[in-house]
Design an enzyme around this catalytic site. Structure first.
Site: not given
Length: 305
Positions: A151, A175, A240, A243, A266, A275
């Site tokens: 990212r 996170k 992006h 990516r 993900h 994606y």
């Protein structure tokens, strides 16, 4: 999540919209207004909102014009897709929102030839005289974007020694302290090593800028300028998109979807499916060539003719 946290997430999303998607000023302003109003309606809990909260929010839009509902839904859909892809939440509750339009579109796709043209432009830059260390920086940035699917935020904030010359992977912490392993190609490690020689050992970041590190906005600018140099319309290319190209081209080469999910970070496999768009013709050919009933299906079709 607090109202202040909501505001920080909204600002980060709007920054992406402006720098990466190239959205018009009016669009950004409208999205910002819609997201702040949604945050206020949810008492500052937009970032953590679930399906129930979004259904309640959508219920308050019933008296609005169809176009207004479509815009508000679009703003929130893109916002939650952004949070999911950035690893800022584990799910995407946007399915609870009304769909007055045609639904979520697929990401932009770069062909392998497009990517080769971009790398050819980098090679030409590095060969120039006098040498410019920033060309080596660009090489390292693009190698990591396309070769590892990082990212934008992860890339610009890499510590100086994150990529080790004798280790074909790096470990990123997302996170909640959740870690993921990201493979680093030999090409990318070589590009990083060449660039790192120009980064002072007392700098904290691999891509330093001023007192901090390279900004996301500057990364977007560098990638779009490279695209233009390679003869590719800049509005088709962003960090992006590179990516996404990483994931798409790996999938087309036979990579497992679950492995891609782990590499991309993900939490939800549905995000990976969005994606990693694969050409529909390739899927049809795959069924015809590999399905056990493929020949029988062809024979039936011929008899009907």
């Amino acid at each position: 999540m607090s109202r202040a946290s909501d505001q920080a997430l909204i600002e980060r999303f709007l920054e992406m919209m402006q720098a990466e998607a190239g959205a018009a000023g009016n669009t950004i302003a409208a999205y910002g207004t819609d997201l702040r109003m949604a945050s206020e309606a949810l008492d500052g809990g937009l970032g953590d909102a679930g399906r129930a909260e979004l259904e309640r929010l959508a219920g308050e839009w019933q008296a609005l014009a169809r176009a207004s509902v479509a815009r508000k839904s679009a703003a929130l859909r893109r916002f939650f897709a952004f949070l999911a892809d950035e690893g800022l939440r584990r799910d995407d509750p946007a399915g609870a929102l009304p769909r007055p339009g045609s639904g979520r579109s697929l990401p932009k796709v770069l062909s392998a030839d497009d990517v080769e043209r971009m790398f050819a432009a980098i090679t030409a830059r590095i060969a120039r005289e006098p040498k410019d260390p920033n060309d080596l920086r660009l090489s390292a940035l693009v190698e990591l974007l396309y070769g590892s699917g990082l990212r934008a935020t992860e890339l610009v904030s890499l510590p100086r020694n994150a990529v080790a010359p004798d280790r074909p992977y790096l470990i990123l912490r997302g996170k909640g302290g959740k870690e993921r392993l990201v493979p680093i190609s030999d090409r990318a490690r070589a590009a990083v090593a060449a660039w790192r020689e120009h980064v002072s050992s007392d700098r904290a970041w691999l891509f330093p800028s001023g007192k901090g590190h390279l900004s996301r906005v500057r990364l977007y600018q560098l990638v779009k300028a490279l695209a233009a140099e390679a003869g590719i319309p800049p509005d088709r290319v962003s960090p992006h998109v590179l990516r996404h190209a990483f994931a798409t081209h790996l999938l087309e080469g036979g990579a497992d979807l679950r492995a891609l999910q782990a590499m991309l970070g993900h939490a939800d496999i549905a995000t990976t499916e969005i994606y990693t768009h694969v050409d529909s013709k390739r899927l049809v050919d795959l069924v015809n060539e590999r399905h056990p009933l493929g020949e029988a299906l062809v024979d039936v079709t011929k008899r009907r003719d």
